[in-house]
Write an enzyme that holds these catalytic residues in place. Structure first.
Site, PDB file in Angstrom:
ATOM      1  N   HIS A  65      35.223  35.344  32.969  1.00  0.00           N
ATOM      2  CA  HIS A  65      35.186  36.701  32.401  1.00  0.00           C
ATOM      3  C   HIS A  65      34.875  36.684  30.908  1.00  0.00           C
ATOM      4  CE1 HIS A  65      36.667  38.597  36.114  1.00  0.00           C
ATOM      5  NE2 HIS A  65      37.472  37.555  36.203  1.00  0.00           N
ATOM      6  N   ASN A 143      38.465  43.376  40.304  1.00  0.00           N
ATOM      7  CA  ASN A 143      37.012  43.174  40.312  1.00  0.00           C
ATOM      8  C   ASN A 143      36.321  44.427  40.819  1.00  0.00           C
ATOM      9  OD1 ASN A 143      37.054  40.500  39.398  1.00  0.00           O
ATOM     10  ND2 ASN A 143      37.191  39.665  41.465  1.00  0.00           N
ATOM     11  N   TYR A 353      47.107  33.456  34.505  1.00  0.00           N
ATOM     12  CA  TYR A 353      46.541  34.410  33.558  1.00  0.00           C
ATOM     13  C   TYR A 353      47.312  34.435  32.240  1.00  0.00           C
ATOM     14  CZ  TYR A 353      42.834  36.515  36.324  1.00  0.00           C
ATOM     15  OH  TYR A 353      41.664  36.716  37.001  1.00  0.00           O
TER      16      TYR A 353
END
Length: 533
Positions: A65, A143, A353
């Site tokens: 990303h 997404n 994350y």
């Protein structure tokens, strides 16, 4: 001496113990386990946040990303889910009141390509939202496509390595990609979408968003349901063919970022309606797939889309680096009334994350304005790289950076509503889920495509697979045939005939691309000689 600790809970105040997201900490003594003896579960968000920060108290481009754009806006709640009060299913405060607006920051991105890469490349698109709620931040990191390649987090580094450039040539390589995919049949549903026009959205305003995973909603009584989140663009959905994308890329490879920025500047604010699908929190043996499997859709005809609010983006960032590049999201960032499901991939992402944000942005990334909750934060976390303030309570004793304490330390918050306590039982083991059904929905997606979408899918697969080794081609034909007989037949015919654009004699180059090898030669042949200076 009695060593047990009885929490001295109280309503939230400026001295209430929170984590860095601003979430009140209601139990600072016990990690979340299967039963009270363990084993410990991975989705111990408060523990992982606390210990990961501690690990870094003594004193880079995103891995995925990296290429992205962002904007500020708001989420406006309808106060209902379909025709029912939303409180029936969740006690999350941001949803309860009709017309209530919660500030939001959105970041859209490509997944596998670098920060300066063209936005017209074939790739999933990230759709990440940060809701600045009164209970702290809620991040929904999704997404544009509603399914994913894999269902187990152990495979994620391998997936990304396969799609990233070859470690020797530094060029994306279709053979490496399909070498991995041909041995990972669960990826066939995602591949069917990715190599169709859905693999290249026209821009960010005209693409859908999805949370991908099943999450849980929890109501005041502690009862839970499974939910999936969907965002439908009110501007409509627009995708590009490979040929159209290559043409546009030759003119402008920043089209998605520029389009989003200019639309907001002219007051044409993009909007998405937010929907959820709701399913009872059970195994659902009547289904031919596991409802927690992120490679699967919950079909609308079985689980209707129910509107819950709208997302509006109405303000551009004042500085790209400070806001878009430093924006940091995590799937573990949930507020009261929202919870994880047992989806393995979701639980793996929950650690990864937040951990990568500390590596990439820094230990104190949640003190940056774009990431900080818009409410008081009081923690006992101290130090670390780039700390520029201490997140302590208004009346907290500055000498006390631990809990429990009776000399002016932070206190635990009172739990709002009854906790959800799902019951789990079973052997602890490493094993795939029972109902994989890797091909059923992939075939259904193929059949639901329009004719031109199927044509584009086959053309793009052929363009990428034609230069690959025969054993990889044959395995992909087998997998496509397992999805749908016509799907496999057309791929086989295309590979035999060289169906598509002028075929390359190498598998190196952007996936789905046409004539990428000849472009290398043309650059030399068409280059104009110049004198040295």
């Amino acid at each position: 001496m009695n060593e047990s600790h009885e929490p001295t809970s109280q309503p939230e105040s400026t001295d209430t113990l929170t984590n860095r997201q601003g979430h009140p900490v209601t139990d600072n003594q016990n990690v979340r386990t299967v039963g009270n003896r363990g084993p410990t579960t991975l989705e111990n968000y408060d523990f992982l946040e606390k210990i990961s920060h501690f690990d870094r108290e003594r004193i880079p481009e995103r891995v995925v990303h990296a290429r992205g754009a962002g904007a500020h806006g708001y989420f406006e709640a309808y106060g209902t889910v379909g025709d029912e009060p939303i409180s029936k299913y969740t006690r999350a405060k941001l949803f309860q009141e009709k017309g209530k607006r919660t500030p939001v920051f959105a970041r859209f991105s490509t997944v596998t390509h670098a920060s300066g890469s063209p936005e017209t490349l074939r790739d999933p698109r990230g759709f990440a939202l940060k809701f600045y709620t009164e209970d702290g931040n809620w991040d929904l990191v999704g997404n544009n496509l509603k399914v994913f390649f894999i269902r187990d987090p152990l495979k994620f580094p391998d997936l990304i390595h396969a799609f990233k450039p070859d470690p020797v040539t530094n060029v994306q390589d279709g053979e490496r990609i399909f070498d991995f995919i041909s041995q990972s049949p669960e990826a066939m549903h995602m591949i069917t979408f990715l190599f169709s026009p859905w693999g290249i959205p026209a821009n960010y305003r005209h693409m859908q968003g999805s949370g991908v995973h099943a999450y849980r909603w929890v109501n005041e009584e502690g009862k839970a349901v499974l939910v999936k989140y969907h965002f439908e663009p009110k501007q409509g959905i627009k995708n590009l063919t490979q040929q159209e994308a290559e043409y546009i890329q030759g003119k402008n490879f920043n089209v998605a970022t520029q389009d989003l920025y200019e639309a907001i500047e002219r007051g044409d604010y993009p909007e998405w309606e937010m929907y959820v699908q709701i399913m009872s929190d059970e195994e659902h043996p009547e289904l031919d797939f596991d409802p927690l499997d992120p490679t699967k859709l919950w079909y609308k005809e079985d689980y209707p889309w129910l509107p819950v609010g709208k997302l509006v983006l109405n303000r551009n960032p004042a500085d790209y680096f400070a806001e878009v590049e430093q924006a940091a999201f995590g799937t573990g960032v949930l507020v009261d009334g929202l919870d994880f499901s047992d989806d393995k991939l979701l639980q793996g992402r929950t650690f990864s994350y937040s951990d990568t944000q500390r590596y990439r942005v820094g230990t104190n990334y949640l003190q940056l304005p774009i990431n900080a909750p818009k409410k008081p934060v009081a923690t006992n976390q101290r130090g670390g790289q780039m700390e520029y303030r201490v997140d302590k309570g208004e009346h907290q004793n500055p000498h006390v950076n631990y809990e429990p304490s009776i000399i002016g330390g932070l206190k635990e918050a009172t739990q709002a509503g009854k906790p959800h306590t799902p019951y789990v039982q079973g052997e602890v083991k490493r094993e795939a889920i029972d109902r994989t059904n890797n091909f059923g929905q992939a075939g259904e997606t193929y059949r639901r495509f329009h004719d031109w979408e199927r044509d584009e899918l086959i053309r793009n697969l052929v363009n990428t697979l034609k230069p690959c080794r025969k054993e990889i081609q044959e395995r992909m034909i087998e997998l496509c045939t397992a999805c749908d007989a016509d799907y496999g037949k057309r791929l086989a015919e295309g590979l035999r005939a060289g169906n598509g654009a002028e075929m390359d004699d190498t598998h190196r180059g952007p996936i789905g691309s046409t004539e990428s090898e000849s472009a290398v030669r043309q650059a030399e042949q068409m280059g104009h000689p110049s004198d040295p200076y």
